[in-house]
Enzyme design. Structure first.
Site, short mmCIF file in Angstrom:
data_model
loop_
_atom_site.label_atom_id
_atom_site.label_comp_id
_atom_site.label_asym_id
_atom_site.label_seq_id
_atom_site.Cartn_x
_atom_site.Cartn_y
_atom_site.Cartn_z
N HIS A 1 0.84 -1.20 0.00
CA HIS A 1 0.00 0.00 0.00
C HIS A 1 0.87 1.25 0.00
CE1 HIS A 1 -2.68 3.15 1.42
NE2 HIS A 1 -2.04 3.22 2.56
N ASP B 1 8.78 22.03 -25.98
CA ASP B 1 8.91 20.70 -25.41
C ASP B 1 9.96 20.77 -24.31
OD1 ASP B 1 8.73 17.95 -24.88
OD2 ASP B 1 8.30 17.53 -26.98
N TRP C 1 7.38 -0.28 4.34
CA TRP C 1 7.93 0.43 3.19
C TRP C 1 9.35 0.89 3.45
CZ3 TRP C 1 8.88 5.77 1.80
CH2 TRP C 1 8.70 6.69 2.84
N SER D 1 14.11 5.89 -13.21
CA SER D 1 13.12 6.67 -13.93
C SER D 1 13.03 8.09 -13.37
CB SER D 1 11.76 5.97 -13.84
OG SER D 1 10.73 6.90 -13.97
N SER D 2 12.94 8.19 -12.04
CA SER D 2 12.82 9.51 -11.43
C SER D 2 14.06 10.36 -11.70
CB SER D 2 12.66 9.39 -9.92
OG SER D 2 11.50 8.68 -9.63
N HIS E 1 13.44 11.47 4.01
CA HIS E 1 12.83 12.74 4.36
C HIS E 1 12.73 13.70 3.18
CE1 HIS E 1 10.78 15.42 6.96
NE2 HIS E 1 11.36 16.33 6.22
N GLU F 1 12.33 12.84 0.35
CA GLU F 1 11.24 12.22 -0.41
C GLU F 1 9.87 12.76 0.01
OE1 GLU F 1 10.85 10.25 -2.89
OE2 GLU F 1 8.80 9.53 -2.64
N TYR G 1 9.14 15.61 1.03
CA TYR G 1 8.94 16.94 0.43
C TYR G 1 8.77 16.83 -1.08
CZ TYR G 1 9.81 18.57 5.06
OH TYR G 1 9.71 18.75 6.41
N SER H 1 -0.69 26.93 -4.98
CA SER H 1 -0.26 28.30 -5.23
C SER H 1 -0.72 28.81 -6.58
CB SER H 1 1.27 28.39 -5.17
OG SER H 1 1.74 27.84 -3.98
N HIS I 1 15.07 12.23 12.55
CA HIS I 1 13.87 12.30 13.39
C HIS I 1 13.00 11.05 13.20
CE1 HIS I 1 11.69 14.84 10.08
NE2 HIS I 1 11.48 13.57 9.86
N HIS I 2 13.33 10.24 12.21
CA HIS I 2 12.64 8.95 12.10
C HIS I 2 13.30 7.91 12.99
CE1 HIS I 2 10.12 10.21 8.72
NE2 HIS I 2 11.16 10.94 8.37
N THR J 1 7.30 26.57 6.31
CA THR J 1 6.00 26.02 5.91
C THR J 1 4.89 26.97 6.36
OG1 THR J 1 6.99 23.91 6.42
CG2 THR J 1 4.70 23.90 5.78
N LYS K 1 4.36 29.74 3.99
CA LYS K 1 3.51 29.38 2.86
C LYS K 1 2.04 29.41 3.25
CE LYS K 1 6.32 26.79 -0.16
NZ LYS K 1 6.09 26.10 -1.37
N ARG L 1 1.33 0.74 15.14
CA ARG L 1 1.01 0.55 13.73
C ARG L 1 1.45 -0.84 13.29
NH1 ARG L 1 5.61 4.35 10.89
NH2 ARG L 1 4.72 3.55 8.97
#
Ligand code: HEA
Ligand code: HEA
Ligand code: CUA
Ligand SMILES: [Cu+2]
Lengths: 108, 597, 207, 353
Positions: free
Chosen positions: B74, B103, B137, B167-168, B251, B253, B255, B266, B300-301, B326, B329, B448
């Site tokens: 998931h 292009d 994950w 790919s990314s 991390h 990631e 963002y 925006s 922090h993880h 943040t 924003k 979890r």
């Protein structure tokens, strides 16, 4: 970053002369020999910093002259140096995190 | 049609083949969008299964093994196959249009990145036919090592993520160059649409964050298959290294997942408030600051891994500081609403809801940033609540806002506003019903990743509540799907600029022609179309000059199949890997010699 | 990949920043590679000296270190020289000196192959002396890091060879030869500087 | 696009807020009441972490309400109305500085008590703290009580007894994958990582007859959900009694069924994996069973400890705990023991008090 529309030839003409390139190659060789000498010598705690400094010099010379960073667009420098510093920062952070916390005892 | 010896003939530009061989950024964007949305449905179905199992204590719908596979897949499906590529769908379709280009810088590379993504996605998803990954994950070792998970699942994880990473990386390099180098005349960096800025920022993040993950994956692959011991303490390795490498990527990631949505919001808010974005420079620099700070918070993880007090202090401080940009924003978006003349279209509703739901997720993020508090939150449903408020309440809501907003531009048709509002309210209510109670469950001590829990723990009520909520989300998505198919049967009636928006993509037809613009526009201000409107500047007449577009090519999909073979070979038989390498080398050769004009 | 350009003919020369798209791509790709090798080197440093059993890289507890510094110094020198020939190839390509370009490319390729030969020799010797991927943490970090560097050299050899081959076509490398060779050169030099770091960190600095 | 169709009227907005507040309150109360709640304070670590927590909760509520009110308020107030065009504002530097500085201040208000609590919690335990070693296994907890020299004086499993008011420091280890030690009411969690000697120190402050519930909090494989444990906090005197009882070796079973079970146990595979002190059973793979009869649960906190559940477990433990590392013993599940034999063994185990 303004709209600097330049023709491609401009960036094709920078760089050094063949002679200068050869000189740089010779200099790099000399530095490598010095590095070797240092690593075989008995310099104690000064050795690691000296070796790192020498290889940093080689690194910078190759990037600046062989890779033309010195003559090319500042944009390239910013991108590369930025990424390099990030990599260095993460490397230093990781290594110090592990050295601070090095109780990796194999379990009985 | 000139054919170079040993290379393939040029494909024709019609029918299915025209999609397979396309190098048009808009078509690639559409391909990304449809594929990613399909994966979103699939990831959602997995989530519904999870929720069904957890609805009552001691549930018996799904067994432990399947459950572990489900939450792992998931998360992987949602993050790598749905939300990231949906972001890619938008920036593929929009970036060249928004910067007034015809292009991207490397059209074939762009096509390649899509096909490699598809290959990686199929590899990862097909794992359900063999063994699906089941270690979560973030796939912590030693659980994901050969000793404790000997089936193929983890190898699917490794190969899948390596492929998707490739790919990314290609997409990100491409878009960095495109945005830096291919802007229309007058479009300076500080006039770029915020969405394009966010695309540039996530491209930087991707290019720099993927390598640490790649290295971690390679080490895991070697540990599992080639006898190394990077993560085995008895042999001098350390399982914590994987955690660091993963989160150094992980991390940034998150963002990467949220910034496209922030870019969309925006764009949407100013249009429907009929006024320019409040504090444009601040919004842009806040984005840059978030990306920058995002590099200094990964641990922090890992607050509960026994890290020393000082490192935890440092990482906690850095993490908390991210609340500041943040917040800038958030408040600038609120400032954009102030004094506006607000039209409540569906797109606008999603964007407004984004502000509120994302803030909830952000605030719980700041709570975890406090290490003592995180000792209670970590690996509990409080964190699950956080991730879904930022990922669903943030990223997914933002993406839906974008879909309603740009749908006329992409298809020439409108989505029904009535169904759209039904979709919005169901989704908004459903998501709060599903994820808000998870805060309570976390506080009530529910960990979890548990497939079952006891009756006596008092978690039953809120779990049932959340499960009902998730079905409400499901219904809302069905409403959207109906809306989509209904709209696709309508005639194309959308004018160039139906919302009276300000950015360049609205200057061309809906949908845009293959070459994007008849005449490359000139930009005179930050909100170019509004500026032109207010200053009575007419769009230039087409000159009728022939516009040459890059021709379609077989090589991207060919090379991508080589890359996929490479991966499949690692999973099955090394001979396939060799075959993959041959295909890749052949494609590079043909690619290089294929004339691009 | 470096050949992929937007089709509208001269547009990729007229860029906002005046830089060539392909060079920009290559530079940023190298930025990404910094993090790739940075992570590999970080891993090496983290585990430096943590091997539970030998063979050890440097002299350790009376046991002789496995690294053969004179041999590797030679191969380091070879790679360094390949950088010099590479820069000459770029010079040749940019100044329209076809012969100089082709000869220098050839020399670079040969030097690259020589380096790979040294590496193969080194890996095999280590294997004979009982150091494999799974022997100890030094083996794992060393082989994976230098192996991926070697792979990069290999890719570089293929990259340069394809340029060399293409330069024998009737149209040669076309009007943009300078860019093609320069971009390839960037990659090649980068692989060289990575080795500069690895050589110092692994070979010269003792435990 | 007409404002009347938006379904977002000011009236609903006004009713929503008190409703929301009510729901939140009720919910929080429910959360606090749950048996495994983190909001209970039965240990000094929780006491300390609630200092920043209270601050954070208040500030979070303020920030959230502010954002909610401004967003909803502006949306409704500034909705499209004829004759009122949008005001073309591009920004306001002073405002922007203000809403940069206020979050900075809030962050500082969170950070200071956070670090205060962090340093207090991380402070080295007093030298006379009781020492325990907790070892994570797939999927159960082994607890060893250590003396001052670090020698094990008592090994038990899945149920930890602690004296009220005495500092303890627990060394956290793992023999296989990563687990995490978490007793929400007493302290935040710390992971058990192979190769790392982590530890956690705290003082349990509230003795009570019911156990505090704990659970493994790091995904550790199939039965991660079933890796639970219990903590009994007792008055020091009660604790000392418990300790001296537990230190005794097991005594031979009385009663027919239990004696039969004792013999069967000694002849079966059980002794290869389990220890029952005072008998030939000296296995180290599974939990120590010397006083298993005195425990309230079997199978790491997942089942109540009674004859029926014991039998069920012994017959086929994977039935209770998917993936269990204890092979099925019942003949029906591929083992060698008949149901009667299992009943006897269960009776024996229950007699080990
Ligand atoms: C889109 C994705 C996304 C985003 C944007 C964020 C944003 C943030 N995250 Fe989150 N996070 C995840 C996705 C995301 N996260 C995921 C997926 C995980 C779990 C991974 C896993 O374990 O599976 C996770 C886990 C996670 C943890 C680890 C929890 C644990 O496992 O113990 C932490 C800890 O610090 C954290 C913190 C933060 C913070 C501080 C932010 C900040 O960026 C938030 C900033 C925003 C605001 C604060 C709101 C707006 C600001 C204002 C209105 C200004 C005023 C406010 C204040 C001053 C408070 N996150
Ligand atoms: C972008 C990321 C993303 C998104 C969008 C979601 C969306 C959802 N997530 Fe997910 N989730 C994660 C990322 C995400 N999640 C991550 C990273 C984890 C951590 C995993 C880990 O621990 O490793 C996680 C874990 C996670 C858990 C915890 C599992 C556990 O720890 O045991 C739960 C439990 O409720 C959950 C639920 C949901 C639900 C109900 C949705 C819903 O919002 C889904 C909504 C979608 C649908 C309901 C689909 C609708 C489709 C249909 C109705 C079918 C119609 C069909 C046709 C028309 C053909 N998620
Ligand atoms: Cu042990 Cu989860
Ligand atoms: Cu994070």
């Amino acid at each position: 970053m303004s709209h600097a529309e330049q023709a491609s030839e401009v960036s094709e003409q920078h760089g050094l002369t063949v002679r200068q390139y050869l000189m740089i190659g010779a200099a790099l060789t000399v530095i490598t020999i010095i590095e070797l000498a240092v690593s075989y010598s008995d310099l104690g705690s000064a050795m690691v910093p000296i070796l790192l400094a020498l290889s940093a010099v080689k690194f910078v010379v190759v990037v600046a002259y062989f890779m033309h960073l010195r003559f090319d667009s500042a944009l390239f420098t910013r991108m590369f140096v930025g990424s390099f510093l990030l990599a260095l920062a993460i490397l230093v952070a990781l290594v110090s995190l592990f050295w601070a916390d090095s109780h990796t005892l194999p379990l009985k | 049609m000139a054919t170079v010896a040993g290379t393939l003939a040029r494909p024709a530009n019609v029918g299915v083949w025209s999609w397979i061989t396309t190098v048009d950024h808009k078509r690639i964007g559409v391909l990304y969008g449809i594929t990613a949305f399909t994966f979103l449905l699939w990831g959602g179905i997995q989530a519904l299964l999870i929720r069904t199992q957890l609805a009552v204590p001691n549930g018996t719908v799904i067994d432990a093994e399947r459950f572990n596979q489900l939450f792992t897949m998931h998360a992987l499906t949602m993050i790598f196959l749905a939300v990231m590529p949906l972001g890619a769908a938008f920036f593929n379709f929009l970036t060249p249009l928004m910067i007034g280009a015809r292009d991207v810088a490397f059209p074939r590379l762009n096509a390649l990145s899509y096909w490699v993504y598809l290959g990686g996605g199929l590899i990862l998803t097909s794992s359900f036919f063999w063994d699906a990954p089941s270690a979560g994950w973030f796939n912590y070792v030693p659980l994901s090592g050969q000793t404790y998970t000997s089936d193929l699942g983890i190898d699917f994880y490794v190969v899948g993520l390596l492929t998707l990473g490739t790919s990314s990386l290609m997409a990100a390099l491409n878009f960095t160059v495109t945005i830096i180098n291919m802007r229309a005349p007058g479009l300076t960096m500080m006039r770029l649409p915020v969405f394009v800025w966010m695309t540039l920022i996530i491209s930087f993040l991707l290019v720099l964050a993927l390598p640490p993950l790649t290295v971690g994956l390679i080490q895991l692959l070697f540990d599992r298959n080639f006898d190394t011991h990077f993560f085995v303490p008895e042999a001098g390795g350390d399982p914590i290294l994987w955690q660091h490498l993963f989160w150094v990527f992980g991390h940034p990631e998150v963002y990467i997942l949220i910034l496209p949505a922030m870019g969309i919001v925006s764009e949407v808010l100013p249009v429907f408030a009929r006024k320019p974005l409040f504090g444009y420079p601040a919004v842009v620099f806040a984005g840059v600051a978030i990306a920058f700070l995002g590099w200094a918070v990964w641990s922090h993880h890992m607050f509960t891994t026994g890290m020393g007090t000082v490192p935890r202090t440092v990482f906690a401080t850095n993490t908390m500081i991210i609340a500041v940009p943040t917040g800038i924003k958030i408040f600038n978006w609120i400032g954009t609403l102030y004094g506006g003349s607000i039209r409540f279209t569906t797109a606008m509703l999603f964007s407004i809801a984004f502000i509120v739901t994302f803030t909830i997720g952000g605030i719980s993020g700041v709570m975890h940033a406090s290490p003592p508090i995180d000792g209670q939150h970590q690996d509990s449903y409080f964190v699950v609540a956080h991730i879904h408020y930022v990922l669903f309440g943030g990223a997914v809501m933002g993406i839906f806002s974008g879909i309603y907003f740009w749908f006329p531009k992409m298809t020439g048709r409108f989505l029904s506003e009535g169904l759209g509002k039904l979709h919005f309210w169901l989704m908004f209510i459903g998501m709060n019903m599903t994820f808000f109670p998870m805060h309570f469950l976390g506080l009530a001590g529910m960990p979890r990743r548990i497939y079952t829990y006891d009756q006596g723990l008092d978690w039953g009520f809120w779990n049932m509540f959340a499960t009902i909520g998730s079905y409400v989300i499901g219904i809302s998505i069905i409403v959207f799907v109906i809306n989509f198919f209904r709209s696709m049967r309508q005639p194309k009636t959308a004018p160039n600029n139906p919302w009276d928006a300000a950015t360049l993509e609205w200057a061309t037809t809906s949908p845009p022609p293959e070459h994007d613009f008849d005449v490359v526009p000139t930009v005179r201000a930050r909100d170019p179309l509004w500026y032109d409107r207010d200053h009575g500047i007419e769009a230039p007449e087409p000159t009728g000059e022939h516009i040459h577009m890059p021709p379609p090519s077989y090589y991207p999909i060919l090379m991508a199949s080589g890359v996929a073979l490479l991966g499949i070979g690692v999973l099955s038989h090394l001979a396939l890997t060799a075959l993959g390498a041959v295909v890749i080398i052949y494609s590079i050769w043909g690619w290089a010699l294929e004339p691009t004009d | 990949m470096a050949h992929a350009t937007a089709g509208h003919a001269p547009a990729h020369h007229r860029t906002n920043t005046g830089t060539d798209n392909r060079k920009l791509l290559m530079w940023f790709f190298l930025g990404s590679e910094c993090l790739f090798f940075g992570s590999l080197i970080a891993t090496y440093l983290i585990f430096k000296g943590d091997s539970v059993v030998g063979p050890f890289p440097h002299d350790h507890a009376g046991e002789k270190g496995i690294l053969d510094i004179p041999v590797t110094s030679t191969s380091t020198f070879v790679l360094l020289m390949s950088s010099v020939t590479m820069v000459l190839a770029v010079y040749g390509a940019q100044h329209g000196l076809q012969k100089m370009m082709k000869l220098s490319l050839l020399a670079t390729i040969l030097l690259g192959i020589t380096f790979l030969g040294f590496q193969t020799y080194e890996f095999r010797t280590f294997g004979h002396e009982g150091l494999n991927l799974g022997t100890n943490i030094f083996g794992a970090t060393f082989f994976v890091m230098t192996g991926f560097h070697g792979t990069h050299v290999g890719v570089g050899v293929i990259y340069l060879s394809s340029l060399l081959l293409a330069s024998f076509r009737r149209s040669g490398l076309g009007p943009e030869a300078g860019f093609h060779v320069e971009t390839a050169g960037l990659y090649w030099h980068f692989v060289d500087i990575v080795w500069i770091v690895i050589f110092t960190v692994v070979y010269l600095i003792p435990t | 696009m007409r404002a009347t169709r938006l379904g977002l009227t000011s009236l609903r907005g006004r009713r929503l807020l008190p409703l929301l507040a009510l729901v939140l309150l009720v919910a929080l109360l429910v959360a606090c009441d749950a048996p495994q709640s983190t909001t209970e304070i039965a240990g000094n670590n929780n006491d300390k972490l609630w200092e920043p927590y209270r601050v954070v909760l208040v500030l979070a509520a303020i920030v959230f309400v502010l954002v909610l009110v401004l967003t909803l308020g502006f949306s409704i107030w500034f909705r499209e109305r004829p004759g009122r065009p949008a005001r073309q504002i591009h920004g306001n530097t002073r405002l922007e500085v203000i809403w940069t500085l206020i979050p900075v201040a809030i962050v500082a208000m969170i950070a200071i008590p956070t670090f205060d609590a962090l340093f207090k919690i991380d402070k080295d335990p007093p030298a006379d703290a009781m020492k325990i070693e907790a070892i994570g296994h797939q999927w159960w907890f082994e607890f060893r009580y250590l003396d001052d020299k670090g020698e094990t004086v008592l090994t038990t499993a899945n149920e930890l007894h602690l004296p009220e008011g005495k500092p303890v420091t627990i060394a956290l280890r793992s023999v296989d994958v990563i687990h995490s030690f978490w007793v929400p009411a007493i302290s935040g969690k710390v992971d058990m990582i192979p190769g790392h000697d982590n530890n956690i120190s705290f003082t349990a402050t509230k003795a009570r007859p019911e156990p505090y519930l704990g659970q493994c909090a790091e995904l550790c494989g199939l039965s991660h959900a079933n890796m639970r444990f219990r903590v009994f906090v007792q008055a020091p005197a009660d604790f000392d009694n418990w300790m001296s009882d537990q230190k005794k070796d097991s005594t031979s079973a009385t009663g027919d069924l239990a004696s039969e079970g004792e013999q069967l146990f000694a002849q079966s595979a059980c002794i290869g994996c389990h220890t029952v002190r005072g008998t030939s059973a000296q296995g180290k793979v599974g939990p120590d069973l010397t006083h298993v009869g005195s425990r309230t649960t079997v199978a790491a906190g997942t089942l109540e400890n009674n004859a029926q559940n014991l039998a069920r477990w012994i017959r086929n433990s994977a039935d209770v705990k998917p993936g269990s590392k204890m092979p099925p013993q019942g003949a029906s599940a591929g083992g060698t023991l008949t149901d009667d034999q299992i009943a006897a063994i269960a009776a024996y185990l229950l007699s080990l008090r």
